[in-house]
Design a protein around this motif. Sequence first.
Motif, PDB file in Angstrom:
ATOM      1  N   ARG A 186       0.830  -1.202   0.000  1.00  0.00           N
ATOM      2  CA  ARG A 186       0.000   0.000   0.000  1.00  0.00           C
ATOM      3  C   ARG A 186       0.873   1.266   0.000  1.00  0.00           C
ATOM      4  N   TYR A 187       1.947   1.213   0.781  1.00  0.00           N
ATOM      5  CA  TYR A 187       2.869   2.344   0.829  1.00  0.00           C
ATOM      6  C   TYR A 187       3.439   2.607  -0.575  1.00  0.00           C
ATOM      7  N   ALA A 188       3.842   1.532  -1.260  1.00  0.00           N
ATOM      8  CA  ALA A 188       4.411   1.690  -2.606  1.00  0.00           C
ATOM      9  C   ALA A 188       3.365   2.260  -3.563  1.00  0.00           C
ATOM     10  N   ALA A 189       2.138   1.776  -3.446  1.00  0.00           N
ATOM     11  CA  ALA A 189       1.065   2.301  -4.319  1.00  0.00           C
ATOM     12  C   ALA A 189       0.839   3.775  -4.040  1.00  0.00           C
ATOM     13  N   ASP A 190       0.823   4.147  -2.772  1.00  0.00           N
ATOM     14  CA  ASP A 190       0.609   5.560  -2.414  1.00  0.00           C
ATOM     15  C   ASP A 190       1.771   6.429  -2.893  1.00  0.00           C
ATOM     16  N   CYS A 191       2.955   5.826  -3.021  1.00  0.00           N
ATOM     17  CA  CYS A 191       4.124   6.578  -3.514  1.00  0.00           C
ATOM     18  C   CYS A 191       4.201   6.571  -5.036  1.00  0.00           C
ATOM     19  N   GLY A 192       3.228   5.951  -5.714  1.00  0.00           N
ATOM     20  CA  GLY A 192       3.157   6.051  -7.174  1.00  0.00           C
ATOM     21  C   GLY A 192       3.720   4.867  -7.935  1.00  0.00           C
ATOM     22  N   ALA A 193       3.980   3.745  -7.251  1.00  0.00           N
ATOM     23  CA  ALA A 193       4.461   2.561  -7.985  1.00  0.00           C
ATOM     24  C   ALA A 193       3.431   2.159  -9.042  1.00  0.00           C
ATOM     25  N   SER A 194       3.914   1.699 -10.211  1.00  0.00           N
ATOM     26  CA  SER A 194       2.992   1.361 -11.317  1.00  0.00           C
ATOM     27  C   SER A 194       2.261   0.060 -11.076  1.00  0.00           C
TER      28      SER A 194
END
Length: 246
Positions: A57-65
């Motif tokens: 979730r952290y990665a998604a919130d940081c813009g991971a594709s």
Amino acid sequence: MTGIYDNNDFFQAYAKMSRSQQGLEGAGEWHQLRPLLPPLKDIHMLDLGCGYGWHCRYAADCGASSIVGIDQSQRMIEEARLRNAHPRIQYQLCDLEQYAYPENTFDLVLSSLVLHYVEDLSGIFHQVYQTLKDHGIFVFSIEHPVFTSGVHQEWIRDSDGNILYWPVDRYFEPGPRETVFLGKTVTKQHHTLTQILMGLLQAGFQLQAVEEAQPDPKMLHLEGMTDELRRPMMLLVRAVKEQGNP
Ligand SMILES: C[S@@+](CC[C@H](N)C(=O)[O-])C[C@H]1O[C@@H](n2cnc3c(N)ncnc32)[C@H](O)[C@@H]1O
């Protein structure tokens, strides 16, 4: 016995931990793990043993594709889908020793507090190397060898219950160790420091950072946290796949 995460009592006890209730901010090592992560924007990430999915979730919130989170526990994957769903995260019920590891696919492979359940660590390091793109990053935390070689992972105490010391034994004998974790007997795998670090080098990685976690100073008021300064509980590593290595 990693299927322990699907055991009802164990699962309920795990749900009471601060990392389960507060997510990454409740994890004592997050202040040291986060700086080891590369920029997450537009990357493809694989999380081995994603648990509740906080790092995904952290990665998604940081813009991971795209993020793939795999875990062998049905209940953990259900919890991840419930708490940390996101259109760019795909959660899969899968043992990390059975995963297909598509070649040259991910920019980042993350694994948080899972690899001490894996016996063949160097086999996984080779798989992770293959699945990373060139210059891809592997960041993981693992229970520290001083912790996994701790006798039953319990402090030695005096007759009043005060901590005397942390017992380490059979350090140079890797393999399964029975521990008591959250009130259950749980088998973890002890790996020596040499095995962990040389395993990475032999898989072709270059080491970029090695850290021994100490609790976040902001969490030292929590019960038992100052004891965590008496011995290392977790090892954090960042390694990179560089072109030209095997
Ligand atoms: C301590 S939890 C950590 C969860 C998450 N990575 C985090 O840091 O919040 C360990 C997780 O590893 C998973 N696990 C253990 N062995 C595994 C394996 N062989 N394959 C996939 N997942 C595994 C467990 O089901 C559990 O969700």
